[in-house]
Design a protein around this motif. Structure first.
Motif, PDB file in Angstrom:
ATOM      1  N   LEU A   6       0.772  -1.233   0.000  1.00  0.00           N
ATOM      2  CA  LEU A   6       0.000   0.000   0.000  1.00  0.00           C
ATOM      3  C   LEU A   6       0.803   1.281   0.000  1.00  0.00           C
ATOM      4  N   THR A   7       1.858   1.344   0.769  1.00  0.00           N
ATOM      5  CA  THR A   7       2.634   2.574   0.831  1.00  0.00           C
ATOM      6  C   THR A   7       3.052   2.997  -0.576  1.00  0.00           C
ATOM      7  N   GLN A   8       3.352   2.013  -1.417  1.00  0.00           N
ATOM      8  CA  GLN A   8       3.763   2.278  -2.795  1.00  0.00           C
ATOM      9  C   GLN A   8       2.617   2.805  -3.648  1.00  0.00           C
ATOM     10  N   THR A   9       1.448   2.309  -3.406  1.00  0.00           N
ATOM     11  CA  THR A   9       0.413   2.449  -4.422  1.00  0.00           C
ATOM     12  C   THR A   9      -0.717   3.393  -4.054  1.00  0.00           C
ATOM     13  N   ARG A  10      -0.702   3.946  -2.880  1.00  0.00           N
ATOM     14  CA  ARG A  10      -1.789   4.820  -2.480  1.00  0.00           C
ATOM     15  C   ARG A  10      -2.016   5.945  -3.491  1.00  0.00           C
ATOM     16  N   SER A  11      -0.951   6.359  -4.151  1.00  0.00           N
ATOM     17  CA  SER A  11      -1.041   7.477  -5.089  1.00  0.00           C
ATOM     18  C   SER A  11      -2.061   7.236  -6.194  1.00  0.00           C
ATOM     19  N   GLY A  12      -2.314   6.003  -6.533  1.00  0.00           N
ATOM     20  CA  GLY A  12      -3.249   5.718  -7.625  1.00  0.00           C
ATOM     21  C   GLY A  12      -4.704   5.641  -7.208  1.00  0.00           C
ATOM     22  N   LEU A  13      -5.013   6.121  -6.005  1.00  0.00           N
ATOM     23  CA  LEU A  13      -6.391   5.988  -5.519  1.00  0.00           C
ATOM     24  C   LEU A  13      -7.181   7.285  -5.660  1.00  0.00           C
ATOM     25  N   LEU A  14      -8.449   7.151  -6.011  1.00  0.00           N
ATOM     26  CA  LEU A  14      -9.361   8.298  -6.016  1.00  0.00           C
ATOM     27  C   LEU A  14      -9.972   8.411  -4.624  1.00  0.00           C
ATOM     28  N   SER A  15     -10.290   9.636  -4.203  1.00  0.00           N
ATOM     29  CA  SER A  15     -10.800   9.768  -2.839  1.00  0.00           C
ATOM     30  C   SER A  15     -12.145  10.497  -2.750  1.00  0.00           C
ATOM     31  N   GLU A  16     -12.662  10.954  -3.894  1.00  0.00           N
ATOM     32  CA  GLU A  16     -13.930  11.692  -3.859  1.00  0.00           C
ATOM     33  C   GLU A  16     -15.041  10.885  -4.503  1.00  0.00           C
ATOM     34  N   ILE A  17     -16.163  10.778  -3.803  1.00  0.00           N
ATOM     35  CA  ILE A  17     -17.318  10.101  -4.393  1.00  0.00           C
ATOM     36  C   ILE A  17     -18.545  10.995  -4.321  1.00  0.00           C
ATOM     37  N   LYS A  18     -19.494  10.736  -5.246  1.00  0.00           N
ATOM     38  CA  LYS A  18     -20.734  11.537  -5.295  1.00  0.00           C
ATOM     39  C   LYS A  18     -21.891  10.808  -4.626  1.00  0.00           C
ATOM     40  N   THR A  19     -21.829   9.478  -4.635  1.00  0.00           N
ATOM     41  CA  THR A  19     -22.917   8.672  -4.070  1.00  0.00           C
ATOM     42  C   THR A  19     -23.032   8.936  -2.573  1.00  0.00           C
ATOM     43  N   PRO A  20     -24.232   9.292  -2.098  1.00  0.00           N
ATOM     44  CA  PRO A  20     -24.371   9.472  -0.656  1.00  0.00           C
ATOM     45  C   PRO A  20     -24.200   8.143   0.075  1.00  0.00           C
ATOM     46  N   ILE A  80     -15.567   2.674  -5.198  1.00  0.00           N
ATOM     47  CA  ILE A  80     -16.834   3.360  -5.467  1.00  0.00           C
ATOM     48  C   ILE A  80     -16.613   4.472  -6.501  1.00  0.00           C
ATOM     49  N   ALA A  81     -15.542   5.232  -6.328  1.00  0.00           N
ATOM     50  CA  ALA A  81     -15.254   6.345  -7.238  1.00  0.00           C
ATOM     51  C   ALA A  81     -15.046   5.859  -8.665  1.00  0.00           C
ATOM     52  N   VAL A  82     -14.379   4.712  -8.823  1.00  0.00           N
ATOM     53  CA  VAL A  82     -14.153   4.183 -10.171  1.00  0.00           C
ATOM     54  C   VAL A  82     -15.481   3.733 -10.784  1.00  0.00           C
ATOM     55  N   LEU A  83     -16.336   3.103  -9.982  1.00  0.00           N
ATOM     56  CA  LEU A  83     -17.644   2.689 -10.494  1.00  0.00           C
ATOM     57  C   LEU A  83     -18.448   3.912 -10.934  1.00  0.00           C
ATOM     58  N   GLU A  84     -18.344   5.003 -10.197  1.00  0.00           N
ATOM     59  CA  GLU A  84     -19.046   6.246 -10.563  1.00  0.00           C
ATOM     60  C   GLU A  84     -18.520   6.787 -11.886  1.00  0.00           C
ATOM     61  N   LEU A  85     -17.200   6.777 -11.993  1.00  0.00           N
ATOM     62  CA  LEU A  85     -16.539   7.288 -13.198  1.00  0.00           C
ATOM     63  C   LEU A  85     -16.939   6.483 -14.431  1.00  0.00           C
ATOM     64  N   ALA A  86     -17.238   5.200 -14.222  1.00  0.00           N
ATOM     65  CA  ALA A  86     -17.504   4.305 -15.351  1.00  0.00           C
ATOM     66  C   ALA A  86     -18.991   4.146 -15.664  1.00  0.00           C
ATOM     67  N   THR A  87     -19.842   4.924 -15.024  1.00  0.00           N
ATOM     68  CA  THR A  87     -21.290   4.762 -15.284  1.00  0.00           C
ATOM     69  C   THR A  87     -21.616   4.981 -16.753  1.00  0.00           C
ATOM     70  N   ILE A  93     -20.316  -2.650 -14.516  1.00  0.00           N
ATOM     71  CA  ILE A  93     -21.470  -2.833 -13.635  1.00  0.00           C
ATOM     72  C   ILE A  93     -21.892  -1.490 -13.030  1.00  0.00           C
ATOM     73  N   ASN A  94     -23.186  -1.321 -12.888  1.00  0.00           N
ATOM     74  CA  ASN A  94     -23.729  -0.080 -12.358  1.00  0.00           C
ATOM     75  C   ASN A  94     -23.796  -0.105 -10.825  1.00  0.00           C
ATOM     76  N   LEU A  95     -23.478   1.022 -10.224  1.00  0.00           N
ATOM     77  CA  LEU A  95     -23.580   1.132  -8.758  1.00  0.00           C
ATOM     78  C   LEU A  95     -24.883   1.845  -8.417  1.00  0.00           C
ATOM     79  N   HIS A  96     -25.720   1.203  -7.596  1.00  0.00           N
ATOM     80  CA  HIS A  96     -27.029   1.761  -7.261  1.00  0.00           C
ATOM     81  C   HIS A  96     -26.977   2.603  -5.986  1.00  0.00           C
TER      82      HIS A  96
END
Ligand code: ADP
Ligand code: MG
Length: 328
Positions: A6-20, A80-87, A93-96
């Motif tokens: 993880l220490t290596q790879t955290r940089s590739g993570l998204l941290s903002e989501i729109k889904t409540p 979750i953020a990636v699923l949102e980005l890919a809607t 697959i869709n996130l409900h």
């Protein structure tokens, strides 16, 4: 959550989501559909639920926030953020909805009724894919992956267990799932060492070299081989042997299982299973490959069908050949 990686790879993570994120009790709004769970991984279990208000079926992915003593909430937020980005892609697959409890996050996902393509990959003749099926599904997979790559997302865990079907019979469309290992590759920082599943992992991962969209393209090459032949091209008797097979590109294109395929299918796999990531075909290039331009009906299969049962043209064409069972 990948422990030490993880220490290596955290940089590739998204941290903002729109889904409540809902914190009310999940069971107030959804009822479990009794029966076998849909799937299970190391830290997640997926079960079928019906939304009480609408009567619609969903797949609920229950994800533990703490894994091996580490807080993995940020990784789940990224998924979750990636699923949102890919809607915008019909092949992801869709996130409900999203729920959160003290110990878990619950991703309420569109239900893919056809299950994993893994089943057809390991199936015997009657239930296995025909080349024509593989072409249609592979186009969809490539369109989905091209969408992700345009958005600078690498999936990093493309394998038959993470490609689902909307229906099994008749054979439906694909849905890409499981963005648990996915990362953003746009950042200037180099991304290394996110281990996927041994059989599908690209040489650069084994050599601790930078990860890119080409890393997914390797897995698509393996995926194509497995979908077409029912056998896993690099699988050895143990992990070590598998890794050795991968780093030496120890693959056979003359196996019995590959006979009867269109020659362009072999060319397609060869354009992906190349050691140098830069030399591999991109998802966009794959979509232009001759194998995927031709009409989807295999002439071999038609011929066999006419020879075998001349009086029943409506019966489905037989499968190419009996398949060897593949180790799960
Ligand atoms: P993990 O990260 O544990 O591998 P996945 O997201 O891959 O979690 O889900 C595990 C399994 O659950 C999948 O391989 C599939 O069999 C099943 N599954 C996941 N999502 C769905 C869905 N939306 N519809 C139907 N089955 C699903
Ligand atoms: Mg999975």
């Amino acid at each position: 959550c990948q422990g030490a990686d993880l220490t290596q790879t955290r940089s590739g993570l998204l941290s903002e989501i729109k889904t409540p994120i809902k914190t009310e009790p999940f069971n107030e709004h959804y009822s479990l559909i009794p029966g076998k769970e849909l799937g299970r991984g190391k830290f997640a279990v997926v079960k079928k639920y019906v939304e009480k208000q609408t009567g619609k079926e969903y797949a609920a992915k229950f994800m533990r926030k703490r894994r091996k003593g580490q807080d993995c909430r940020l990784e789940i937020i990224h998924e979750i953020a990636v699923l949102e980005l890919a809607t915008a892609s019909p092949w992801v697959i869709n996130l409900h909805q999203v729920y959160e409890t003290a110990n878990e996050m619950i991703l309420v996902l569109e239900y893919a009724a056809g299950g994993e393509i893994f089943h057809q990959c390991v199936a015997e003749r009657e239930e296995a894919f025909r080349e024509a099926d593989v072409k249609r599904l592979m186009r969809q997979i490539l369109e989905g992956v091209a969408f992700l790559h345009r958005s600078s997302v690498v999936h990093l865990d493309l394998k038959p267990q993470n490609i689902l079907l909307t229906s099994e019979d008749p054979l439906g469309d694909i849905k890409i799932v499981d963005f648990g290992l996915s990362r953003m590759v746009s950042s200037s920082q180099e991304l290394r060492e996110i281990m996927g599943t041994p059989e599908y992992v690209a040489p650069e991962i084994l050599n601790y070299e930078p990860i890119s969209t080409a890393t997914d393209m390797w897995s698509i090459g393996v995926l194509a081989y497995v979908m077409l032949t029912g056998t896993s091209p690099f699988l050895g008797d143990d992990k070590q042997e598998t890794f050795l097979n991968i780093s030496q590109i120890n693959i056979s294109y003359t196996e019995e299982e590959l006979e009867g395929l269109e020659p362009s299918a072999i060319q397609f796999m060869k354009s992906l299973l190349i050691k140098e990531p830069q030399a591999r075909a991109t998802a966009e290039a794959c979509l232009q490959h001759p194998w995927l331009q031709q009409p989807t009906e295999g002439k071999e299969e038609r011929k066999e069908a006419t020879e075998g049962e001349p009086n029943s043209p409506a019966s489905p064409p037989p499968r190419r050949r009996k398949r060897r069972r593949r180790k799960a």
